[in-house]
Design an enzyme around this catalytic site. Structure first.
Site, PDB file in Angstrom:
ATOM      1  N   LYS A  17       0.833  -1.203   0.000  1.00 51.50           N
ATOM      2  CA  LYS A  17       0.000   0.000   0.000  1.00 51.50           C
ATOM      3  C   LYS A  17       0.874   1.262   0.000  1.00 51.50           C
ATOM      4  O   LYS A  17       0.594   2.197  -0.724  1.00 51.50           O
ATOM      5  CB  LYS A  17      -0.921   0.028   1.235  1.00 51.50           C
ATOM      6  CG  LYS A  17      -1.898  -1.147   1.291  1.00 51.50           C
ATOM      7  CD  LYS A  17      -2.933  -0.955   2.386  1.00 51.50           C
ATOM      8  CE  LYS A  17      -2.370  -1.026   3.796  1.00 51.50           C
ATOM      9  NZ  LYS A  17      -1.954  -2.380   4.221  1.00 51.50           N
ATOM     10  N   ARG A  92     -10.102   0.586   8.714  1.00 49.71           N
ATOM     11  CA  ARG A  92      -9.678  -0.781   9.000  1.00 49.71           C
ATOM     12  C   ARG A  92     -10.750  -1.568   9.737  1.00 49.71           C
ATOM     13  O   ARG A  92     -10.549  -2.749  10.034  1.00 49.71           O
ATOM     14  CB  ARG A  92      -8.438  -0.741   9.868  1.00 49.71           C
ATOM     15  CG  ARG A  92      -7.142  -1.145   9.150  1.00 49.71           C
ATOM     16  CD  ARG A  92      -6.102  -1.078  10.204  1.00 49.71           C
ATOM     17  NE  ARG A  92      -4.848  -1.691  10.019  1.00 49.71           N
ATOM     18  CZ  ARG A  92      -3.784  -1.108   9.495  1.00 49.71           C
ATOM     19  NH1 ARG A  92      -3.867   0.044   8.905  1.00 49.71           N
ATOM     20  NH2 ARG A  92      -2.626  -1.715   9.551  1.00 49.71           N
ATOM     21  N   ARG A 131      11.156  -6.489   5.149  1.00 54.22           N
ATOM     22  CA  ARG A 131      10.985  -5.083   5.519  1.00 54.22           C
ATOM     23  C   ARG A 131      11.569  -4.822   6.909  1.00 54.22           C
ATOM     24  O   ARG A 131      12.115  -3.760   7.159  1.00 54.22           O
ATOM     25  CB  ARG A 131       9.501  -4.719   5.479  1.00 54.22           C
ATOM     26  CG  ARG A 131       9.238  -3.241   5.705  1.00 54.22           C
ATOM     27  CD  ARG A 131       7.814  -2.864   5.365  1.00 54.22           C
ATOM     28  NE  ARG A 131       6.908  -3.103   6.458  1.00 54.22           N
ATOM     29  CZ  ARG A 131       5.586  -2.902   6.404  1.00 54.22           C
ATOM     30  NH1 ARG A 131       5.029  -2.494   5.288  1.00 54.22           N
ATOM     31  NH2 ARG A 131       4.830  -3.136   7.441  1.00 54.22           N
ATOM     32  N   ARG A 137      10.946  -0.882  12.102  1.00 48.86           N
ATOM     33  CA  ARG A 137       9.664  -0.914  12.809  1.00 48.86           C
ATOM     34  C   ARG A 137       9.604  -2.110  13.743  1.00 48.86           C
ATOM     35  O   ARG A 137       9.775  -3.241  13.317  1.00 48.86           O
ATOM     36  CB  ARG A 137       8.517  -0.991  11.788  1.00 48.86           C
ATOM     37  CG  ARG A 137       8.095   0.370  11.291  1.00 48.86           C
ATOM     38  CD  ARG A 137       7.027   0.276  10.241  1.00 48.86           C
ATOM     39  NE  ARG A 137       5.876  -0.523  10.641  1.00 48.86           N
ATOM     40  CZ  ARG A 137       4.774  -0.633   9.937  1.00 48.86           C
ATOM     41  NH1 ARG A 137       4.666   0.033   8.795  1.00 48.86           N
ATOM     42  NH2 ARG A 137       3.773  -1.383  10.340  1.00 48.86           N
ATOM     43  N   ARG A 149      -1.145  -9.202  13.599  1.00 40.79           N
ATOM     44  CA  ARG A 149      -1.625  -8.199  12.644  1.00 40.79           C
ATOM     45  C   ARG A 149      -2.421  -8.848  11.523  1.00 40.79           C
ATOM     46  O   ARG A 149      -3.434  -8.313  11.086  1.00 40.79           O
ATOM     47  CB  ARG A 149      -0.452  -7.396  12.090  1.00 40.79           C
ATOM     48  CG  ARG A 149      -0.065  -6.263  13.049  1.00 40.79           C
ATOM     49  CD  ARG A 149       1.363  -5.867  12.905  1.00 40.79           C
ATOM     50  NE  ARG A 149       1.672  -5.251  11.644  1.00 40.79           N
ATOM     51  CZ  ARG A 149       2.886  -5.254  11.089  1.00 40.79           C
ATOM     52  NH1 ARG A 149       3.881  -5.864  11.690  1.00 40.79           N
ATOM     53  NH2 ARG A 149       3.088  -4.650   9.957  1.00 40.79           N
TER      54      ARG A 149
HETATM   55  P1  ADP Z   1       0.772  -2.280   8.243  1.00 39.65           P
HETATM   56  O1  ADP Z   1      -0.392  -2.139   7.341  1.00 39.65           O
HETATM   57  O2  ADP Z   1       2.054  -2.442   7.508  1.00 39.65           O
HETATM   58  O3  ADP Z   1       0.594  -3.275   9.323  1.00 39.65           O
HETATM   59  P2  ADP Z   1       0.402   0.433   9.303  1.00 39.65           P
HETATM   60  O4  ADP Z   1       1.556   1.339   9.241  1.00 39.65           O
HETATM   61  O5  ADP Z   1      -0.768   0.746   8.431  1.00 39.65           O
HETATM   62  O6  ADP Z   1       0.987  -0.993   9.072  1.00 39.65           O
HETATM   63  O7  ADP Z   1      -0.129   0.344  10.823  1.00 39.65           O
HETATM   64  C1  ADP Z   1       0.690   0.008  11.919  1.00 39.65           C
HETATM   65  C2  ADP Z   1      -0.149  -0.147  13.187  1.00 39.65           C
HETATM   66  O8  ADP Z   1      -0.831   1.101  13.467  1.00 39.65           O
HETATM   67  C3  ADP Z   1      -1.262  -1.180  13.114  1.00 39.65           C
HETATM   68  O9  ADP Z   1      -0.804  -2.472  13.421  1.00 39.65           O
HETATM   69  C4  ADP Z   1      -2.234  -0.636  14.161  1.00 39.65           C
HETATM   70  O10 ADP Z   1      -1.810  -0.921  15.474  1.00 39.65           O
HETATM   71  C5  ADP Z   1      -2.136   0.865  13.980  1.00 39.65           C
HETATM   72  N1  ADP Z   1      -3.136   1.372  13.008  1.00 39.65           N
HETATM   73  C6  ADP Z   1      -2.856   1.972  11.816  1.00 39.65           C
HETATM   74  N2  ADP Z   1      -3.994   2.318  11.184  1.00 39.65           N
HETATM   75  C7  ADP Z   1      -5.022   1.928  11.975  1.00 39.65           C
HETATM   76  C8  ADP Z   1      -6.440   1.999  11.873  1.00 39.65           C
HETATM   77  N3  ADP Z   1      -7.049   2.537  10.813  1.00 39.65           N
HETATM   78  N4  ADP Z   1      -7.181   1.465  12.889  1.00 39.65           N
HETATM   79  C9  ADP Z   1      -6.602   0.931  13.963  1.00 39.65           C
HETATM   80  N5  ADP Z   1      -5.267   0.826  14.122  1.00 39.65           N
HETATM   81  C10 ADP Z   1      -4.472   1.314  13.148  1.00 39.65           C
END
Ligand code: ADP
Length: 197
Positions: A17, A92, A131, A137, A149
């Site tokens: 993404k 999400r 990654r 991270r 996740r």
């Molecule tokens: P990835 O999609 O690579 O897991 P992101 O950078 O989008 O990572 O998100 C990292 C973390 O941030 C998620 O695991 C969650 O804890 C939190 N997070 C991000 N966006 C949301 C969302 N829309 N709702 C709830 N938690 C979120």
């Protein structure tokens, strides 16, 4: 008011993404709203919101809806004169999707389309492990967090695709292949839409 091109970029952790949104933003001149990036920024600045979010992120769990929605609302309302937004990592959960619809409605806009990047689970795990070596991270570092996740994604996030499918706004794109090839397939969908707005 002019109609915006508002996109939701959807897919599991590691689907690409971030990579594709950079290219989409450049071509269509959109404003990026990545909730993951916003949380990491808050965390870096040790804001109250960041510290609260960290309690969930550290375990690979989703941050509660109210916190996420408030943060996105601030960002939308403080952005003036944009061609549109690309939402990356948001919504999400179904309540987040409903809140986003209401929010956009209140400014006479709506979601144009959801683009879902599809990648098999085995490939996802491999990508996240790779990654982890470069991203720094902490949530990419261990298999248990990655697994949580992916489970959160399956349980709470997959229904969001059905939500947009029911509105006839879901487009599925194969997320495996060359970056430019995937981007080309996305452009084939977005170019005609962009002419209409
Ligand atoms: P990835 O999609 O690579 O897991 P992101 O950078 O989008 O990572 O998100 C990292 C973390 O941030 C998620 O695991 C969650 O804890 C939190 N997070 C991000 N966006 C949301 C969302 N829309 N709702 C709830 N938690 C979120």
């Amino acid at each position: 008011m002019q109609k915006q091109l508002n996109l939701v970029l959807f897919g599991p952790p590691g689907a690409g993404k971030g990579t594709q949104s950079e290219k989409i933003i450049e071509r269509y001149n959109l404003t990026h709203i990545s909730t993951g990036d916003l949380f990491r920024k808050h965390l870096g600045q040790k804001t109250a919101l960041g510290l609260e979010a960290q309690r969930y992120m550290d375990h690979g769990k989703l941050v509660p809806d109210q916190i996420v929605i408030g943060m996105v609302e601030d960002k939308i309302k403080s952005t003036k004169n944009t061609n549109g937004f690309i939402f990356d990592g948001f919504p999400r959960t179904v309540p987040q999707a409903e809140a986003l619809d209401e929010l956009l409605q209140s400014v006479h806009q709506s979601i144009s389309l959801m683009i879902s990047l599809e990648v098999p689970e085995k490939e996802l795990k491999q990508r996240l492990r790779n990654r982890a070596k470069v991203s720094g991270r902490t949530d990419d570092q261990d298999d248990a967090k990655i697994q949580t996740r992916i489970e959160e994604y399956r349980e709470k996030t997959v229904p969001v695709a059905t939500y947009y499918d029911n509105l006839d706004k879901l487009v599925i794109i194969n997320g495996v292949g060359q970056i430019d090839e995937i981007f080309g397939n996305i452009c084939n969908v977005l170019d005609p839409l962009n002419e209409m707005v």
